[in-house]
Write a protein that holds these residues in place. Structure first.
Motif, mmCIF file in Angstrom:
data_model
loop_
_atom_site.group_PDB
_atom_site.id
_atom_site.type_symbol
_atom_site.label_atom_id
_atom_site.label_comp_id
_atom_site.label_asym_id
_atom_site.label_seq_id
_atom_site.Cartn_x
_atom_site.Cartn_y
_atom_site.Cartn_z
ATOM 1 N N ARG A 119 0.825 -1.193 0.529
ATOM 2 C CA ARG A 119 -0.232 -0.261 0.348
ATOM 3 C C ARG A 119 1.540 1.382 -0.216
ATOM 4 N N ASN A 120 2.390 1.267 0.710
ATOM 5 C CA ASN A 120 2.682 2.466 0.801
ATOM 6 C C ASN A 120 4.349 2.742 0.743
ATOM 7 N N ASN A 121 4.982 1.630 0.105
ATOM 8 C CA ASN A 121 5.832 1.473 -0.502
ATOM 9 C C ASN A 121 5.947 1.597 -1.948
ATOM 10 N N PRO A 122 6.552 2.167 -2.907
ATOM 11 C CA PRO A 122 7.141 2.093 -4.266
ATOM 12 C C PRO A 122 7.009 0.704 -4.479
ATOM 13 N N LEU A 123 8.457 0.575 -4.205
ATOM 14 C CA LEU A 123 9.077 -0.384 -4.839
ATOM 15 C C LEU A 123 8.199 -1.876 -4.488
ATOM 16 N N ALA A 124 7.299 -2.211 -3.356
ATOM 17 C CA ALA A 124 6.836 -3.050 -3.062
ATOM 18 C C ALA A 124 5.645 -3.153 -4.268
ATOM 19 N N ALA A 125 5.012 -2.623 -4.620
ATOM 20 C CA ALA A 125 4.096 -2.212 -5.479
ATOM 21 C C ALA A 125 3.616 -2.453 -6.328
ATOM 22 N N GLN A 126 5.184 -2.113 -7.258
ATOM 23 C CA GLN A 126 6.027 -2.322 -8.483
ATOM 24 C C GLN A 126 5.821 -3.732 -8.533
ATOM 25 N N ALA A 127 6.774 -4.296 -7.348
ATOM 26 C CA ALA A 127 7.380 -5.681 -7.523
ATOM 27 C C ALA A 127 6.714 -6.467 -8.056
ATOM 28 N N VAL A 128 4.583 -6.595 -7.022
ATOM 29 C CA VAL A 128 3.852 -7.444 -6.884
ATOM 30 C C VAL A 128 3.106 -6.661 -8.412
ATOM 31 N N GLN A 129 3.243 -5.750 -8.831
ATOM 32 C CA GLN A 129 2.340 -5.847 -10.261
ATOM 33 C C GLN A 129 3.370 -6.507 -11.974
ATOM 34 N N ALA A 176 -6.491 -13.306 -8.387
ATOM 35 C CA ALA A 176 -6.351 -14.648 -7.604
ATOM 36 C C ALA A 176 -4.753 -15.177 -6.847
ATOM 37 N N VAL A 177 -4.558 -14.052 -8.438
ATOM 38 C CA VAL A 177 -2.454 -14.752 -8.166
ATOM 39 C C VAL A 177 -2.088 -13.438 -7.641
ATOM 40 N N ARG A 178 -2.382 -12.006 -7.588
ATOM 41 C CA ARG A 178 -2.063 -11.133 -6.636
ATOM 42 C C ARG A 178 -2.366 -11.755 -5.162
ATOM 43 N N GLU A 179 -3.469 -12.258 -5.121
ATOM 44 C CA GLU A 179 -3.604 -12.399 -3.762
ATOM 45 C C GLU A 179 -2.581 -13.452 -3.277
ATOM 46 N N MET A 180 -2.241 -14.296 -3.942
ATOM 47 C CA MET A 180 -1.485 -15.434 -3.450
ATOM 48 C C MET A 180 0.449 -14.604 -3.519
ATOM 49 N N ILE A 181 0.231 -13.392 -3.960
ATOM 50 C CA ILE A 181 1.780 -13.135 -4.007
ATOM 51 C C ILE A 181 1.780 -12.010 -2.750
ATOM 52 N N GLU A 182 0.573 -11.521 -2.454
ATOM 53 C CA GLU A 182 1.103 -10.806 -2.105
ATOM 54 C C GLU A 182 -0.091 -11.096 -0.006
ATOM 55 N N GLY A 183 -0.568 -11.454 -0.777
ATOM 56 C CA GLY A 183 -1.364 -12.347 0.777
ATOM 57 C C GLY A 183 -0.770 -13.910 1.312
ATOM 58 N N GLY A 184 -0.023 -14.273 0.432
ATOM 59 C CA GLY A 184 0.116 -15.598 0.218
ATOM 60 C C GLY A 184 0.019 -17.019 -0.146
ATOM 61 N N GLU A 185 -1.383 -16.807 -0.303
ATOM 62 C CA GLU A 185 -2.818 -17.712 -0.581
ATOM 63 C C GLU A 185 -3.735 -16.795 -1.090
ATOM 64 N N VAL A 186 -4.637 -17.348 -1.346
ATOM 65 C CA VAL A 186 -6.583 -17.426 -2.428
ATOM 66 C C VAL A 186 -6.912 -18.613 -2.171
ATOM 67 N N PRO A 243 3.517 -14.598 1.859
ATOM 68 C CA PRO A 243 3.700 -13.658 0.937
ATOM 69 C C PRO A 243 5.167 -13.761 0.245
ATOM 70 N N TRP A 244 5.556 -13.625 -0.388
ATOM 71 C CA TRP A 244 6.389 -13.937 -2.111
ATOM 72 C C TRP A 244 7.924 -12.987 -1.602
ATOM 73 N N GLY A 245 7.273 -11.605 -1.056
ATOM 74 C CA GLY A 245 8.078 -10.433 -0.720
ATOM 75 C C GLY A 245 8.652 -10.680 0.847
ATOM 76 N N ALA A 246 8.760 -12.406 1.570
ATOM 77 C CA ALA A 246 8.264 -12.253 3.823
ATOM 78 C C ALA A 246 10.625 -11.791 2.611
ATOM 79 N N PRO A 247 11.382 -12.509 2.290
ATOM 80 C CA PRO A 247 12.687 -12.657 2.103
ATOM 81 C C PRO A 247 12.802 -10.594 2.267
ATOM 82 N N ALA A 248 12.181 -10.326 1.268
ATOM 83 C CA ALA A 248 13.067 -8.361 1.225
ATOM 84 C C ALA A 248 12.527 -7.251 1.854
ATOM 85 N N MET A 249 11.273 -8.096 2.809
ATOM 86 C CA MET A 249 10.607 -7.198 4.429
ATOM 87 C C MET A 249 11.297 -6.150 4.837
#
Length: 504
Positions: A81-91, A143-153, A252-258
């Motif tokens: 929601r708030n970090n542009p790098l995380a938002a762009q990586a998910v997109q 569904a894929v966005r939820e899988m990447i951002e939230g880990g599952e759907v 979430p896929w970004g766990a190693p980069a949090m």
């Protein structure tokens, strides 16, 4: 201090001892072998000063996810929601995995049946969203966005309200986030067990999911209704997540980069404050009179008011001042390089190329960018065929075919598998790639249908459209350079071109 590696082979002394005392020589060799084996141990498992503070658990994947899953989801969503790098990586990940849609094509072998099923799919997929917002491709994207951002759907098969309407597939698809899973649910029978809201039978097979009807977070909107979970049979649920271990849920896929994202954001905020402070050009007039030596030091402005904050262009006066001094802003050398290193680490944590996440192409050329994209695309294809298609697309297709049978739209005994066509990757060099595809077809390494499917189109539809266009061109007497029936690859007229149709 590093120890010299022990050579397990017998030396001169060992051979001499073996002549007079074979048992002693054997003990020496055993000791040498033991020392050599000890030095072959994994350094990563060594315990000492250098590994002090390295805490690693031996818990199962499910145990670790149960302890950290909710926090990881909340933090990842906050970063997106708030970090542009995380938002762009998910997109970037969603755009490459799903793109404009992963399209199915019936492949039963019966041409008439396949055409019928494809027509039914086009009609049903256009309005299969239970909430009525989008179509099947939009659901796949979410569904894929939820899988990447939230880990599952979770995708639920639900009956239509107008289920009695003839000629329509009686099912729709509803997506629910990971928070809908009731982790505190209890099994309905003694033979079953529930772990993290998923029910298993005695053999360990999934039989049901305990899901809340409403999102537990809706309480923040003033909802007085407490969420209650219901048991949903497993054959009505498609659970989409990436398996990195033998696990039941995803993270979430970004766990190693949090941590890197958070630290980089804090550093940028601190650096911004430092720059704003240095940007305040301030002059302070110093030098007290002899009569005021015992007075406590203070800094005042022109109106004799004590200054507690500085602003650009400020001139401050000390008591009895005689000399003026200005602040000297520090240099910011090396900031760009450090920032690039941190963003490279974040991109690696999200598994996306640095250039795609940041838009910075200054460090790349044509060859390096193409090599990086090839590796990224290989990973995307792996996710498409090993995760998204079997765990989401195939269950939805099977529900669709089952609904068509129940409605009598296709024969009950019909078995209609699907061939899936993920979106084609845009070519970095279209001319060279098209020439390579043409050579593959001419050499027999692939077929025209395969090349068409790689671009995300239905080969049969493309061929049918080509036939219609060819018939229209022949009827009108038109010859285009793109018509291989009449024009050669070099642009010359075909000597054995088919005769045009009779005028009558």
């Amino acid at each position: 201090m590093n120890m010299k590696p022990v050579d397990p082979r017998p030396g001169l002394i060992d051979r001499a001892v073996a002549v007079f005392a074979p048992q002693a020589a054997a003990r020496r060799m055993a000791a040498r072998m033991a020392m050599a084996n000890m030095q072959r141990a994994y350094e990563g498992a060594a315990r000492g000063r250098l590994t002090e503070g390295w805490i690693a658990t031996s818990g199962s994947a499910d145990a670790e996810i149960a302890a950290a899953g909710r926090v990881l989801r909340d933090r990842m969503r906050d970063l997106v929601r708030n970090n542009p790098l995380a938002a762009q990586a998910v997109q970037v990940l969603v755009g490459n995995i799903v793109g404009t849609g992963i399209r199915p094509r019936a492949a039963s072998g019966d041409k008439a049946l396949d055409e019928r099923v494809n027509a039914l799919w086009r009609e049903w997929s256009a309005r299969c969203d239970a909430h009525g917002h989008t179509d099947f491709h939009g659901l796949t994207t979410l569904a894929v966005r939820e899988m990447i951002e939230g880990g599952e759907v979770f995708a639920l098969r639900r009956l239509r309200r107008e289920r009695r309407e003839a000629g329509r597939i009686p099912f729709v698809i509803e997506l629910r986030e990971a928070d809908h899973l009731d982790e505190a649910a209890r099994p309905a029978s003694r033979e079953a067990s529930v772990r993290q809201g998923i029910e298993y039978d005695a053999s360990g097979r999934r039989v049901a999911y305990w899901l809340f009807d409403e999102h537990p977070g809706d309480a923040a909107l003033g909802s007085a209704k407490l969420p209650r979970s219901q048991r949903v049979p497993a054959d009505r649920v498609a659970h989409l997540y990436e398996r990195q271990r033998v696990q039941s849920r995803g993270v979430p896929w970004g766990a190693p980069a949090m941590r890197a994202l958070r630290d980089l954001g804090d550093w940028q905020a601190a650096e911004l404050v430092r720059k704003k402070t240095e940007a305040c050009l301030v002059g302070v007039v110093f030098g007290a009179e002899e009569a005021e030596q015992g007075v406590a030091p203070s800094v005042v402005d022109a109106d004799n008011r004590v200054i507690e904050a500085f602003e650009p262009g400020l001139i401050a006066y000390a008591r009895g001042a005689k000399d003026i001094r200005f602040n000297q802003p520090g240099s910011g050398a090396g900031i760009r390089e450090w920032l690039q290193v941190q963003m490279h680490l974040i991109a690696a944590g999200f598994r996306v190329p640095y250039a795609l996440m940041t838009g910075d192409l200054s460090q790349t050329n044509f060859s390096s960018s193409r090599v990086g994209l090839n590796e990224f695309r290989r990973m995307v294809e792996q996710l498409q065929w090993n995760t998204v298609i079997p765990m989401f697309c195939e269950p939805v297709w099977s529900w669709f075919v089952e609904g068509a049978r129940l409605r009598g739209l296709i024969p009950v005994e019909a078995r209609v598998p699907a061939e899936w066509a993920p979106p084609a990757f845009e070519s970095v060099n279209p001319l060279q790639d098209a020439q390579a595809d043409l050579l593959e077809v001419r050499a027999g390494f692939s077929t025209i249908a395969q090349q068409v499917a790689r671009r995300g189109y239905d080969p049969e539809e493309v061929m049918a459209e080509w036939r219609r266009m060819a018939e229209q061109m022949d009827a009108l007497g038109l010859v285009f350079d793109s018509d291989p029936r009449r024009v050669t690859k070099a642009g010359l007229h075909q000597t054995d071109a088919p005769a045009p149709p009779d005028a009558d």
